[in-house]
Design a protein around this motif. Structure first.
Motif, mmCIF file in Angstrom:
data_model
loop_
_atom_site.group_PDB
_atom_site.id
_atom_site.type_symbol
_atom_site.label_atom_id
_atom_site.label_comp_id
_atom_site.label_asym_id
_atom_site.label_seq_id
_atom_site.Cartn_x
_atom_site.Cartn_y
_atom_site.Cartn_z
ATOM 1 N N ASP A 106 1.300 -1.205 -0.150
ATOM 2 C CA ASP A 106 0.124 -0.029 -0.019
ATOM 3 C C ASP A 106 0.647 1.268 -0.479
ATOM 4 N N GLU A 107 0.767 1.522 -1.355
ATOM 5 C CA GLU A 107 2.211 3.049 -1.222
ATOM 6 C C GLU A 107 1.714 3.943 -0.433
ATOM 7 N N ALA A 108 0.491 4.796 -0.630
ATOM 8 C CA ALA A 108 -0.045 5.679 0.855
ATOM 9 C C ALA A 108 0.359 5.418 2.392
ATOM 10 N N PHE A 109 0.135 4.526 1.958
ATOM 11 C CA PHE A 109 0.176 3.769 3.607
ATOM 12 C C PHE A 109 2.221 4.144 3.840
ATOM 13 N N VAL A 110 3.092 3.541 2.933
ATOM 14 C CA VAL A 110 4.058 3.623 3.204
ATOM 15 C C VAL A 110 4.432 5.196 3.086
ATOM 16 N N ASN A 111 4.070 6.035 2.076
ATOM 17 C CA ASN A 111 4.844 7.133 1.987
ATOM 18 C C ASN A 111 3.848 7.720 2.657
ATOM 19 N N GLU A 112 2.885 7.985 3.462
ATOM 20 C CA GLU A 112 2.691 8.964 4.928
ATOM 21 C C GLU A 112 3.172 8.145 6.198
ATOM 22 N N TYR A 113 3.437 6.829 6.666
ATOM 23 C CA TYR A 113 4.762 6.670 7.825
ATOM 24 C C TYR A 113 6.016 6.845 7.876
ATOM 25 N N ARG A 114 6.652 7.096 6.267
ATOM 26 C CA ARG A 114 8.059 6.611 6.019
ATOM 27 C C ARG A 114 8.232 8.653 6.543
ATOM 28 N N THR A 115 6.790 8.908 5.916
ATOM 29 C CA THR A 115 7.295 10.864 6.481
ATOM 30 C C THR A 115 6.497 11.463 8.042
ATOM 31 N N LYS A 116 5.643 10.388 8.362
ATOM 32 C CA LYS A 116 5.820 10.673 9.417
ATOM 33 C C LYS A 116 6.603 10.336 10.307
ATOM 34 N N GLY A 117 6.931 9.480 10.307
ATOM 35 C CA GLY A 117 8.525 8.326 11.090
ATOM 36 C C GLY A 117 9.660 9.503 10.838
ATOM 37 N N GLN A 118 9.530 10.035 9.643
ATOM 38 C CA GLN A 118 10.847 10.815 9.558
ATOM 39 C C GLN A 118 10.569 12.459 10.328
ATOM 40 N N ALA A 119 9.643 12.825 10.185
ATOM 41 C CA ALA A 119 9.357 14.322 11.224
ATOM 42 C C ALA A 119 9.959 13.513 12.112
#
Length: 208
Positions: free
Chosen positions: A175-188
């Motif tokens: 799920d690319e949307a899920f991956v992108n969301e948590y990669r972005t939020k985690g990095q933040a």
């Protein structure tokens, strides 16, 4: 038996065994709990002391927040291993028919998402914990200043360790949307937490 109900030497023995869980995720939650737990200890050593009377209300807030966060991070020790067990359980599912293969794949994706969300929540708790530790600078018992420094180091390790567990699970999610969301939020979270941990440590270092 829950991991949190084990004696320290029992937990370390299981952690150091060839069992795949508990692993880095549970260890990260434990490190976080120790970090914010130290902040609670420092505030407890400050409350009621005449020397710090002007900070009593603030230190009480630190104590209360640290108490809650400690319990949440301790809970994370078992939650992370349970999430890993959920992924492991999928491998035992049958895969003889197309229907079984489809069900297996769907179950794996669901399990991987849960195994991502748990360490991500640990990251959130560690960032909040670092903010609580920072509150203690300049208003808590100076005899325990080094303990706040150790708290920052434990929490820095915890947030980085949890991030690694987020990333390894994201690698298997489609799920690319899920991956992108948590990669972005985690990095933040990481971008905010690591400099904060270093700031706390350096402030303590200068005071010793």
């Amino acid at each position: 038996m829950k991991l949190t109900e084990m004696k320290v030497n029992e937990f370390i023995s299981v952690l150091a065994s060839d069992a795949p869980a508990p692993g880095g995720g549970s260890a990260s939650a434990l490190a976080g709990a120790m970090g914010v737990g130290l902040s609670k200890m420092v505030s407890a050593l400050t409350l009621g002391k005449p020397k710090y009377a002007e900070y009593e209300e603030k230190v009480q807030q630190i104590f209360d927040r640290a108490d809650k966060l400690t319990k949440q991070l301790v809970d994370g020790i078992d939650r992370d291993t349970e999430a890993f067990d959920g992924v492991s359980a999928v491998f035992a599912m049958p895969k003889s028919t197309d229907e079984e293969k489809t069900a297996r794949k769907e179950s794996m994706q669901k399990a991987l998402k849960e195994a991502t969300l748990v360490p991500y929540s640990i990251m959130e708790l560690c960032l909040e914990s670092l903010k609580v530790v920072q509150m203690g600078l300049g208003c808590t018992n100076t005899n325990a200043a080094s303990d706040l420094g150790v708290a920052s180091l434990n929490l820095k390790s915890a947030v980085q360790g949890a991030w690694l567990n987020v990333l390894i699970n994201l690698g298997g999610i489609r799920d690319e949307a899920f991956v992108n969301e948590y990669r972005t939020k985690g990095q933040a979270i990481l971008d905010e937490a690591l400099p904060l941990a270093d700031t706390i440590y350096n402030e303590i270092l200068k005071s010793l």
